[in-house]
Design a protein around this motif. Structure first.
Motif, PDB file in Angstrom:
ATOM      1  N   GLU A   1      -6.722   1.785  -6.814  1.00  0.00           N
ATOM      2  CA  GLU A   1      -5.950   2.995  -7.093  1.00  0.00           C
ATOM      3  C   GLU A   1      -6.892   4.181  -6.971  1.00  0.00           C
ATOM      4  N   MET A   2      -6.442   5.233  -6.289  1.00  0.00           N
ATOM      5  CA  MET A   2      -7.245   6.455  -6.185  1.00  0.00           C
ATOM      6  C   MET A   2      -6.360   7.659  -6.458  1.00  0.00           C
ATOM      7  N   GLY A   3      -6.927   8.649  -7.108  1.00  0.00           N
ATOM      8  CA  GLY A   3      -6.161   9.849  -7.424  1.00  0.00           C
ATOM      9  C   GLY A   3      -6.566  10.394  -8.776  1.00  0.00           C
ATOM     10  N   VAL A   4      -5.606  11.005  -9.462  1.00  0.00           N
ATOM     11  CA  VAL A   4      -5.814  11.536 -10.811  1.00  0.00           C
ATOM     12  C   VAL A   4      -5.086  10.606 -11.776  1.00  0.00           C
ATOM     13  N   PHE A   5      -5.823  10.035 -12.713  1.00  0.00           N
ATOM     14  CA  PHE A   5      -5.203   9.092 -13.637  1.00  0.00           C
ATOM     15  C   PHE A   5      -5.872   9.183 -15.002  1.00  0.00           C
ATOM     16  N   SER A   6      -5.115   8.793 -16.022  1.00  0.00           N
ATOM     17  CA  SER A   6      -5.690   8.622 -17.354  1.00  0.00           C
ATOM     18  C   SER A   6      -6.384   7.271 -17.396  1.00  0.00           C
ATOM     19  N   LEU A   7      -7.512   7.205 -18.058  1.00  0.00           N
ATOM     20  CA  LEU A   7      -8.275   5.969 -18.157  1.00  0.00           C
ATOM     21  C   LEU A   7      -8.548   5.684 -19.626  1.00  0.00           C
ATOM     22  N   ILE A   8      -8.033   4.549 -20.108  1.00  0.00           N
ATOM     23  CA  ILE A   8      -8.094   4.221 -21.530  1.00  0.00           C
ATOM     24  C   ILE A   8      -8.934   2.955 -21.689  1.00  0.00           C
ATOM     25  N   PRO A   9     -10.106   3.052 -22.305  1.00  0.00           N
ATOM     26  CA  PRO A   9     -10.971   1.870 -22.454  1.00  0.00           C
ATOM     27  C   PRO A   9     -10.691   1.127 -23.761  1.00  0.00           C
ATOM     28  N   PHE A  10     -10.933  -0.180 -23.742  1.00  0.00           N
ATOM     29  CA  PHE A  10     -10.922  -0.980 -24.962  1.00  0.00           C
ATOM     30  C   PHE A  10     -11.707  -2.259 -24.681  1.00  0.00           C
ATOM     31  N   GLU A  11     -11.976  -3.020 -25.715  1.00  0.00           N
ATOM     32  CA  GLU A  11     -12.727  -4.267 -25.565  1.00  0.00           C
ATOM     33  C   GLU A  11     -11.928  -5.438 -26.103  1.00  0.00           C
ATOM     34  N   VAL A  12     -12.134  -6.595 -25.503  1.00  0.00           N
ATOM     35  CA  VAL A  12     -11.557  -7.846 -25.975  1.00  0.00           C
ATOM     36  C   VAL A  12     -12.694  -8.868 -26.038  1.00  0.00           C
ATOM     37  N   LEU A  13     -13.036  -9.300 -27.230  1.00  0.00           N
ATOM     38  CA  LEU A  13     -14.138 -10.252 -27.425  1.00  0.00           C
ATOM     39  C   LEU A  13     -15.421  -9.764 -26.764  1.00  0.00           C
ATOM     40  N   GLY A  14     -15.654  -8.475 -26.850  1.00  0.00           N
ATOM     41  CA  GLY A  14     -16.861  -7.878 -26.291  1.00  0.00           C
ATOM     42  C   GLY A  14     -16.819  -7.612 -24.803  1.00  0.00           C
ATOM     43  N   ILE A  15     -15.698  -7.953 -24.145  1.00  0.00           N
ATOM     44  CA  ILE A  15     -15.572  -7.754 -22.705  1.00  0.00           C
ATOM     45  C   ILE A  15     -14.878  -6.420 -22.446  1.00  0.00           C
ATOM     46  N   PRO A  16     -15.442  -5.551 -21.576  1.00  0.00           N
ATOM     47  CA  PRO A  16     -14.807  -4.250 -21.325  1.00  0.00           C
ATOM     48  C   PRO A  16     -13.488  -4.386 -20.570  1.00  0.00           C
TER      49      PRO A  16
ATOM     50  N   ALA B   1       0.841  -1.202   0.000  1.00  0.00           N
ATOM     51  CA  ALA B   1       0.000   0.000   0.000  1.00  0.00           C
ATOM     52  C   ALA B   1       0.868   1.241   0.000  1.00  0.00           C
ATOM     53  N   HIS B   2       0.365   2.278  -0.669  1.00  0.00           N
ATOM     54  CA  HIS B   2       1.067   3.561  -0.710  1.00  0.00           C
ATOM     55  C   HIS B   2       0.037   4.684  -0.735  1.00  0.00           C
ATOM     56  N   LEU B   3       0.282   5.717   0.042  1.00  0.00           N
ATOM     57  CA  LEU B   3      -0.604   6.884   0.090  1.00  0.00           C
ATOM     58  C   LEU B   3       0.221   8.138   0.278  1.00  0.00           C
ATOM     59  N   ASP B   4      -0.007   9.123  -0.566  1.00  0.00           N
ATOM     60  CA  ASP B   4       0.539  10.457  -0.352  1.00  0.00           C
ATOM     61  C   ASP B   4      -0.444  11.456  -0.941  1.00  0.00           C
ATOM     62  N   ASP B   5      -0.034  12.708  -1.079  1.00  0.00           N
ATOM     63  CA  ASP B   5      -0.994  13.706  -1.550  1.00  0.00           C
ATOM     64  C   ASP B   5      -1.169  13.693  -3.066  1.00  0.00           C
ATOM     65  N   SER B   6      -0.522  12.754  -3.767  1.00  0.00           N
ATOM     66  CA  SER B   6      -0.701  12.648  -5.209  1.00  0.00           C
ATOM     67  C   SER B   6      -1.581  11.469  -5.610  1.00  0.00           C
ATOM     68  N   HIS B   7      -1.625  10.419  -4.786  1.00  0.00           N
ATOM     69  CA  HIS B   7      -2.453   9.254  -5.108  1.00  0.00           C
ATOM     70  C   HIS B   7      -2.496   8.315  -3.903  1.00  0.00           C
ATOM     71  N   GLY B   8      -3.377   7.325  -3.994  1.00  0.00           N
ATOM     72  CA  GLY B   8      -3.422   6.249  -3.015  1.00  0.00           C
ATOM     73  C   GLY B   8      -3.537   4.914  -3.722  1.00  0.00           C
ATOM     74  N   TYR B   9      -2.954   3.888  -3.143  1.00  0.00           N
ATOM     75  CA  TYR B   9      -3.002   2.546  -3.721  1.00  0.00           C
ATOM     76  C   TYR B   9      -2.940   1.533  -2.590  1.00  0.00           C
ATOM     77  N   PHE B  10      -3.701   0.436  -2.725  1.00  0.00           N
ATOM     78  CA  PHE B  10      -3.546  -0.637  -1.746  1.00  0.00           C
ATOM     79  C   PHE B  10      -3.994  -1.970  -2.301  1.00  0.00           C
ATOM     80  N   ASN B  11      -3.351  -3.014  -1.821  1.00  0.00           N
ATOM     81  CA  ASN B  11      -3.839  -4.391  -1.931  1.00  0.00           C
ATOM     82  C   ASN B  11      -4.596  -4.705  -0.654  1.00  0.00           C
ATOM     83  N   GLY B  12      -5.629  -5.530  -0.779  1.00  0.00           N
ATOM     84  CA  GLY B  12      -6.440  -5.857   0.388  1.00  0.00           C
ATOM     85  C   GLY B  12      -5.668  -6.546   1.492  1.00  0.00           C
ATOM     86  N   THR B  13      -4.596  -7.261   1.147  1.00  0.00           N
ATOM     87  CA  THR B  13      -3.803  -7.945   2.165  1.00  0.00           C
ATOM     88  C   THR B  13      -3.142  -6.974   3.129  1.00  0.00           C
ATOM     89  N   SER B  14      -3.028  -5.707   2.741  1.00  0.00           N
ATOM     90  CA  SER B  14      -2.417  -4.707   3.623  1.00  0.00           C
ATOM     91  C   SER B  14      -3.407  -4.068   4.580  1.00  0.00           C
TER      92      SER B  14
END
Length: 456
Positions: A176-191, A102-115
């Protein structure tokens, strides 16, 4: 028992001090003691990390007041409830910028549930909910949230309430939480999506072009895509590299210069490395997350779980990750052979290949591969790198001795049918037996030399 007997609440409280506040509400409790614990390791990363060491404070209360928490060992607590709903509150330090914890600062936050998420013994198979809140303050009002958790009361990529089938599911969706670019695409109709957190100059249209081809190539190998969504969570740094697989997502760490630049004609070595990383982790969607060693199916996360099969799961994946790039047209044949030559050279330049067998490398990963020192190149061999070469050799032998009628692809499909789709764990010699069954070849001498000897 209510549908959701467990409710977790995650609140980033002091980003500048790397602190998450986590609350576990146990809605219905018996009168007998409850055992609460935090994992010692996270699936896919075979090293004891003792996540409980990052807990700064912890308390338990119910409607009548405080409850005693008795610590039994480094990661387990005993709680005696009074039959009322219980809240267990703690603060967790999140200072590890990696894909594992897990990592948290004033630019973003991230964690795995095990943490962050305590396991309640006896309720670990119960469905649960988790509410994830944004940090307080105007400077965080524009933050979004990315996770493959199933939303319950949350807008797409928004903060709110999510749900999980059980504890194993809960800890298998990084956030993941914060400001991020989000790029969508599909594979065999799955988002699918790829999120990019951190400064970057990536050609997003190039990623939308290349990633679906890689994913579709793996799906074609196994014959199906057993998901309804998938997310590549990517942290972009100056020189990072790494990945950790999950059932519906992966966490990636990449160097800024490894992402594709606008106007790039041919893939750079860095972009090939990034595509190989994406390919590797996506292959794990089948091979590790659903096809698993029996030792992992039958064990928990409290202590080391040894298996000689890590070469199967990481080595074979390392063979297919770059093979998929040429199969789908992201690189040409000459580019693939260059990557293969580099892989062979890496193994041949490791003196430890003559000191440790591939099976030993797998079994001792906890104490040797993941805890390397200055003598490690002389003492160990990578089950990733040598495992990939063994997979290559096995594929070539099958193709040669069946006159091209079969290949390692057929073995992988059989693995999926017999172990992935059923959830039955692969036994320690299971891959060897299955390969002989599928191909009709007597491969005992090859496997003995490749896995259990120190010969080249």
């Amino acid at each position: 028992m209510p549908k959701y007997p467990l409710f977790y609440l995650v609140q980033p409280i002091l980003p500048e001090a790397h602190r998450f506040a986590v609350e576990l509400r146990i809605k219905t409790t018996p009168a007998e003691p409850l055992m609460l614990s935090l994992p010692a390791w996270t699936p896919g990363s075979y090293m004891i990390r003792d996540f409980a060491r990052n807990i700064l404070c912890m308390e338990a209360v119910d409607e009548e007041g405080s409850l005693a928490l008795e610590k039994l060992n480094k990661q387990t607590w005993r709680l005696v409830p009074r039959g009322n709903p219980v809240s267990v509150r703690m603060e967790v330090y999140a200072g590890d910028l990696s894909v594992r914890s897990a990592h948290l600062d004033d630019s973003h936050g991230y964690f795995n549930g095990t943490s962050l998420f305590l396991r309640v013994s006896g309720l670990d198979r119960a469905p649960c909910q988790v509410e994830i809140r944004r940090p307080s303050g105007d400077s965080y009002a524009h933050w979004r949230l990315a996770t493959s958790l199933k939303p319950r009361e949350a807008e797409p990529f928004g903060f709110g309430i999510y749900e999980a089938d059980d504890y194993e599911d809960l800890i298998d969706h990084p956030v993941e939480m914060g400001v991020f670019s989000l790029i969508p695409f599909e594979v065999l109709g799955i988002p699918h999506w790829i999120s990019l957190t951190g400064r970057h100059r990536a050609d997003e249209s190039r990623l939308q072009q290349d990633l679906p081809r890689i994913c579709a190539t793996h799906a074609a190998l196994f014959g199906e895509l057993p998901i309804d969504r998938y997310l590549f969570l990517t942290q972009v740094t100056g020189d990072g590299y790494g990945g950790l697989e999950h059932r519906y997502s992966t966490s990636l760490l990449c160097a800024r210069d490894d992402l594709p630049a606008v106007g790039m004609a041919k893939p750079t070595p860095g972009y090939k490395r990034f595509l190989g990383l994406c390919s590797h982790e996506y292959f794990h969607l089948w091979h590790v997350k659903r096809i698993r060693p029996h030792a992992f199916v039958a064990s928990g996360l409290e202590q080391e779980v040894h298996t000689r099969l890590l070469w199967v799961f990481e080595g074979i994946t390392s063979y297919y990750d770059e093979l998929a790039l040429v199969r789908c047209g992201c690189i040409d044949e000459a580019g693939y052979l260059e990557l293969l030559a580099e892989a062979i050279s890496r193994v041949l330049r490791t003196p430890g290949r003559l000191m440790q067998t591939l099976a030993e490398s797998s079994f001792d990963a906890w104490t040797k591969f993941y805890r390397q020192d200055e003598n490690s190149p002389n003492a160990i061999v990578s089950y990733y790198a040598k495992g990939a070469l063994v997979a290559l050799a096995l594929d070539m032998i099958i193709r040669r001795d069946t006159a091209g009628a079969q290949s390692l692809d057929d073995v992988m499909r059989a693995l999926w049918e017999q172990y992935g789709r059923t959830g039955i764990g692969l036994e320690e010699r299971g891959l060897e037996a299955l390969t002989e069954e599928v191909t009709g070849l007597a491969l005992g001498p090859f496997f003995q030399r490749a896995l259990d000897s120190r010969s080249e």
